[in-house]
Motif scaffolding. Sequence first.
Motif, PDB file in Angstrom:
ATOM      1  N   SER A  31      -2.176   3.429   4.642  1.00 25.75           N
ATOM      2  CA  SER A  31      -1.702   2.061   4.425  1.00 25.75           C
ATOM      3  C   SER A  31      -1.893   1.214   5.676  1.00 25.75           C
ATOM      4  O   SER A  31      -2.254   0.044   5.599  1.00 25.75           O
ATOM      5  CB  SER A  31      -0.225   2.065   4.032  1.00 25.75           C
ATOM      6  OG  SER A  31       0.551   2.662   5.062  1.00 25.75           O
ATOM      7  N   ALA A  38       0.833  -1.213   0.000  1.00 26.56           N
ATOM      8  CA  ALA A  38       0.000   0.000   0.000  1.00 26.56           C
ATOM      9  C   ALA A  38       0.861   1.255   0.000  1.00 26.56           C
ATOM     10  O   ALA A  38       0.584   2.211  -0.719  1.00 26.56           O
ATOM     11  CB  ALA A  38      -0.929  -0.010   1.212  1.00 26.56           C
ATOM     12  N   GLU A  39       1.938   1.237   0.784  1.00 24.35           N
ATOM     13  CA  GLU A  39       2.842   2.395   0.809  1.00 24.35           C
ATOM     14  C   GLU A  39       3.368   2.714  -0.581  1.00 24.35           C
ATOM     15  O   GLU A  39       3.562   3.863  -0.943  1.00 24.35           O
ATOM     16  CB  GLU A  39       4.026   2.129   1.753  1.00 24.35           C
ATOM     17  CG  GLU A  39       3.711   2.287   3.227  1.00 24.35           C
ATOM     18  CD  GLU A  39       3.506   3.738   3.633  1.00 24.35           C
ATOM     19  OE1 GLU A  39       4.430   4.546   3.452  1.00 24.35           O
ATOM     20  OE2 GLU A  39       2.396   4.049   4.120  1.00 24.35           O
TER      21      GLU A  39
END
Lengths: 225, 216
Positions: free
Chosen positions: B194, B24-25
């Motif tokens: 995230s 997600a990051e």
Amino acid sequence: MAEEVKLFRNWSSPFALRVVWALQLKGVPYDTIYEDLSEKSPLLLHYNPIHKKVPVLVHNGKPLAESLVILEYIEETWKQTPLFPEDPYERSTARFWARFGDDQLLHSVFNVFIKQGKEQEEAIARAQGNLKYLEEELRGKKFFSGEKIGFLDLAFGWVANLVSVLEEIEGLTLIEHEKYPLLLAWIQNFIDAPIIKESWPPRDKLITKYRARIEFYSSKEAAKK
Amino acid sequence: MGDEVVLLDFWPSVFGMRVRIALAEKGIEYEYKDDNLRNKSDLLLKMNPVHKKVPVLIHNGKPVCESLIIVQYIDEVWKDKSPLLPSDPHQRAHARFWADFVDQKVYAVGRKLWETKREEQEAANKDFLETFKTLETELGEKPYFGGETFGFVDISLITFYSRFYLYERFGKLSMEAEFPKIVAWAKRCLQKESVANTLPDQKKIYEFHMKWFGLE
């Protein structure tokens, strides 16, 4: 600027040997401080308060601990004679096997030599299953890292160093010739390499040390019953 | 360029969560496959024959195993965005050391809280407190373990936040009272999308463990 590199180690630690080999392969000059682990120096405890173990690498006054972490640091700091694969996927594979070696293989091998009877049979089966992975990893390769000694060879160095010592003490062959021809060939190639050969701890001292260790842990095992 | 990324995972896995946060990051698109660890899929057994565990990241058909190794792989392949490790070798080593400490200690001391009874439980509680005290000391006054930015060590530890309620119930302690800095840090991390989108609710994790381990 004069770089100051110090390595805290003892005479036998296979984890410290990894760092010795890495520094020597890269031609990095360093000073050695030998520790008596039964009486750790205040300096060691200062540099590694969390684990209080060797090896510790001190570079320009800044300490680092945990041999696999130190090897990555050495690779990133001194870029000559690369020890790690360049490709990220191959790098992750090498890291995976190094962790496997430390987390699973090491214990499974020691268990062979400290357990008795049925438990020993089970320990042998487990250790040999683990060693089979190493045999497969060597297919088509002289060293785990390819044509030359690299990170994963250093990580598995204890296999070349210690297993035959334990085998001799117990009169038991774990790395059997029919089952592990590639692994045995790797062991020979590894210990024949000059940098490895010159830093090998004296075998007779290793035998004495591990004989005492095996006796200690075996009696602990027996006492559990 | 067609990058095929698949994540084999199990929703309550603290290790799988680390990978989800890293992906997600970096804004990486991937296919998530949930694998119930008491009924492992053929794909999992094929992709991680050595450990038969999640998480496994399958990138263009090739598997990467072990959560911290996967996170480093993600950082090295998708290196143009949101670095997860610092660039300075000494700081990288520092990050790896502490992530390794989390791996060596946190999972095990947490589990012992519900696995042990009576005298052993006292020792388990002591170990748990010592481990988190060490982490709280290392964090100190920094916003994140890596300093000013969220990174590798934060990712390695934050997923255990999902277990804090579990720890409190079995350890008979208050994480906030014992480790205020850690709890403040966790809440800070949760402000990141995230992390917030990845971490399951603590009560959900508690209920899952009660059922999974038959602790009721």
